[in-house]
Design an enzyme around this catalytic site. Structure first.
Site, mmCIF file in Angstrom:
data_model
loop_
_atom_site.group_PDB
_atom_site.id
_atom_site.type_symbol
_atom_site.label_atom_id
_atom_site.label_comp_id
_atom_site.label_asym_id
_atom_site.label_seq_id
_atom_site.Cartn_x
_atom_site.Cartn_y
_atom_site.Cartn_z
ATOM 1 N NE ARG A 260 -3.381 -2.282 2.920
ATOM 2 C CZ ARG A 260 -4.105 -2.509 4.004
ATOM 3 N NH1 ARG A 260 -4.201 -1.569 4.931
ATOM 4 N NH2 ARG A 260 -4.715 -3.666 4.182
ATOM 5 N NE ARG A 275 0.002 5.341 10.465
ATOM 6 C CZ ARG A 275 -1.265 5.025 10.183
ATOM 7 N NH1 ARG A 275 -1.547 4.446 9.043
ATOM 8 N NH2 ARG A 275 -2.242 5.305 11.035
ATOM 9 C CD GLU A 347 -6.356 -1.776 12.616
ATOM 10 O OE1 GLU A 347 -6.300 -2.857 12.004
ATOM 11 O OE2 GLU A 347 -6.269 -0.667 12.058
ATOM 12 C CB SER A 350 -9.780 -4.042 10.854
ATOM 13 O OG SER A 350 -10.904 -3.212 10.694
ATOM 14 N NE ARG A 389 -0.206 -0.577 12.580
ATOM 15 C CZ ARG A 389 -1.162 0.312 12.352
ATOM 16 N NH1 ARG A 389 -2.314 0.210 13.016
ATOM 17 N NH2 ARG A 389 -0.987 1.278 11.479
#
Length: 424
Positions: A260, A275, A347, A350, A389
Site C-alpha cells: 500500500r 506503518r 490496531e 479489523s 504491529r
C-alpha cells in the site's frame, strides 16, 4: 455496491444512512437520474420492438409489392432506431455502474455515529498494561540493540518506509505467521495460498477500486495490481459463481504480503515498523448466509481476539463509528494490542461485515434451495493478525531491562528459542 432497487425505492433513507458516515447524497440523485433515463429508454426500446414484431407480421400478409417494400423500409428504420437506443442504454448503464462503484456501504444501525476515530467506542479490554519495573524502550531501539531490524539498509534497498528484518527478527516474523495460520486452522478455517497480484476486476469486486486507486501499486503494462490485503483475492475466489446453500458457510484464511502507498502525516509514525508500504498479514474471510452474517461477525471477532489472548498481551476491542469505518463495511470491530514502549494501543485486527456489498460487485451468489433463484450472499473479513504491529507489541511487552526479548510461549516451538538476546 448498493442495490439500485433499494436506492430507487428508499432514496431519502439511503441518503440519511450515508449522511451518518459524512457522505453527501448527490451521487444518489445522480444514480436515480441515470436509472430513470435507462428505464425510459428501455420502455421506448420495448415499444419499438413491439412495433417491429407487428410490422413483420403485417409484411408477411401483404400482397402489393410496392406497399410491402415501403413497409420493409419503415421497419428497417425502426431496427436502426432500436440499435441506436441499445447503444445509448449500454452507455447509460455503464455510467450508472461507474457511479454506483463510488458509493460506500451503509452503516449498520448499531454503529455509533461520529466523524472520526475519536468517536469509536471501547467495548471490552482484557489484561492491564504491566509495570515492567524499568522505562520500556520502543521497538526501534530494541531492534537495533538485538540486531533484528535494519532500517538503514531497508531505505537503501527500497526507500523510506521499508526495512530489513535480520536473524531472530526474520525468524520471529516467520514463526508468527506460521503460528497464526495453524491457530486459525484449529478454529476451523481452511488455508488458501493466493497470488500476490490480481486483475483489475478483483480490485473492483473487493471495493478497492476506484476509491483507493492512488494508494495501490500496479503493473500498468500487465494490467495487474499488487494485493493491498488478502481480502482482495479471497473475495474474488468465487466471483461470477453460484454456490449451493449446503456449501455455506465457507471459512478461509491466508497469508500474503500487502502493498500500500501509505500516506504519512508529517511527524506521525515516522519511526519504526508501524506503518510501511509493504507488510505481512494473515487474513480470515467468510462467505455466509445473509441471515447468519452478524453472528458470524461476532465469531470472527472472537477468533481474532483469541490470538491476542494466546500471546498474553493486553488487548482491547473497539466498535468503530460511522466516520472511521472502511468504505465497504457495515460494521467493524478493531482489536488493539498494548505497546508500552510507544505508550499506545496498536490496531492489529479489523473485523468487518460488508453484507452483500462485495458479493454484488463481484457477482457472488448462492441458491437458497434447489431450483430457487440465486441471491447475493454476505462476506466478512478480519485480520488474524497484522504482523508488523503484532511484532511491535511482542517486542515491547516481552522486553527485559537488558534489551533482550522473551519469546511468547506459544511461539517458542516455531522459533526454536526462548529469548532473543541483546547484542549490545
Amino acid at each position: 455496491m448498493l442495490d439500485i432497487k433499494c436506492i430507487r425505492e428508499q432514496p431519502e433513507w439511503v441518503k440519511q444512512q450515508l449522511a451518518r458516515a459524512g457522505v453527501e447524497g448527490e451521487k444518489i440523485d445522480a444514480a436515480l437520474a441515470f436509472d430513470e433515463q435507462r428505464r425510459t429508454l428501455l420502455q421506448e426500446v420495448e415499444a419499438l420492438k413491439a412495433e417491429r414484431n407487428r410490422g413483420s407480421k403485417e409484411i408477411s400478409k401483404m400482397k402489393d409489392a410496392a406497399e410491402r417494400e415501403a413497409r420493409i423500409a419503415a421497419m428497417r428504420d425502426v431496427g436502426d432506431r432500436i440499435a441506436e437506443l441499445d447503444r445509448t442504454v449500454a452507455e447509460v448503464e455503464e455510467q450508472q455502474q461507474r457511479l454506483l462503484l463510488e458509493i460506500r456501504n451503509l452503516p449498520h444501525p448499531d454503529v455509533p455515529d461520529g466523524p472520526d476515530e475519536d468517536h469509536n467506542v471501547v467495548i471490552s479490554q482484557e489484561g492491564e498494561p504491566q509495570d515492567l519495573g524499568f522505562s520500556p524502550r520502543p521497538h526501534w531501539e530494541l531492534g537495533e540493540m538485538a540486531g533484528t531490524i535494519d532500517f538503514e539498509r531497508g531505505v537503501k534497498l527500497a526507500g523510506s518506509r521499508f526495512y530489513v528484518l535480520r536473524g531472530a527478527g526474520a525468524r520471529l516474523q516467520r514463526a508468527l505467521i506460521q503460528w497464526l495460520l495453524d491457530f486459525h486452522l484449529a478454529q476451523g478455517y481452511q488455508e488458501v495460498y493466493l497470488p500476490f497480484v490480481v486483475k483489475e476486476h478483483c480490485m473492483l469486486g473487493a471495493g478497492q477500486l476506484p476509491k483507493f486507486r492512488d494508494n495501490l501499486y500496479r503493473d500498468e503494462d500487465a494490467g495487474l495490481w499488487l494485493v493491498p490485503t488478502a481480502e482482495v483475492p479471497l473475495t474474488n475466489l468465487y466471483a461470477d459463481e453460484i454456490l449451493e446453500r449446503s456449501h455455506l458457510p465457507i471459512h478461509l484464511c491466508a497469508y500474503t504480503p500487502c502493498f500500500r502507498r501509505e500516506q504519512m502525516s508529517a511527524g506521525r509514525d515516522v519511526r519504526g515498523i508501524k506503518r510501511g508500504h509493504q507488510f505481512d498479514k494473515v487474513e480470515m474471510y467468510k462467505f455466509v448466509l445473509p441471515e447468519t452474517s452478524y453472528d458470524e461477525l461476532e465469531k470472527l471477532r472472537g477468533d481474532a481476539a483469541a490470538t491476542c489472548r494466546a500471546l498474553k498481551i493486553p488487548f482491547r476491542t473497539k466498535l468503530l463509528c460511522t466516520g472511521d469505518m472502511g468504505f465497504a463495511s457495515t460494521k467493524t470491530y478493531d482489536i488493539e494490542l498494548w505497546a508500552p514502549g510507544q505508550g499506545e494501543w496498536l490496531e492489529v485486527s479489523s473485523c468487518s461485515n460488508v453484507e452483500d456489498f462485495q458479493a454484488r460487485r463481484a457477482n457472488i451468489r448462492y441458491r437458497p434451495e434447489p431450483g430457487a433463484r440465486p441471491e447475493f450472499l454476505h462476506t466478512l473479513n478480519g485480520s488474524g493478525l497484522g504482523v508488523p504491529r503484532t511484532i511491535i507489541a511482542i517486542m515491547e511487552n516481552y522486553q527485559q531491562e537488558d534489551g533482550s526479548i522473551v519469546v511468547p510461549e506459544v511461539l517458542r516451538p516455531y522459533m526454536g528459542a526462548e529469548v532473543i538476546a541483546c547484542q549490545q
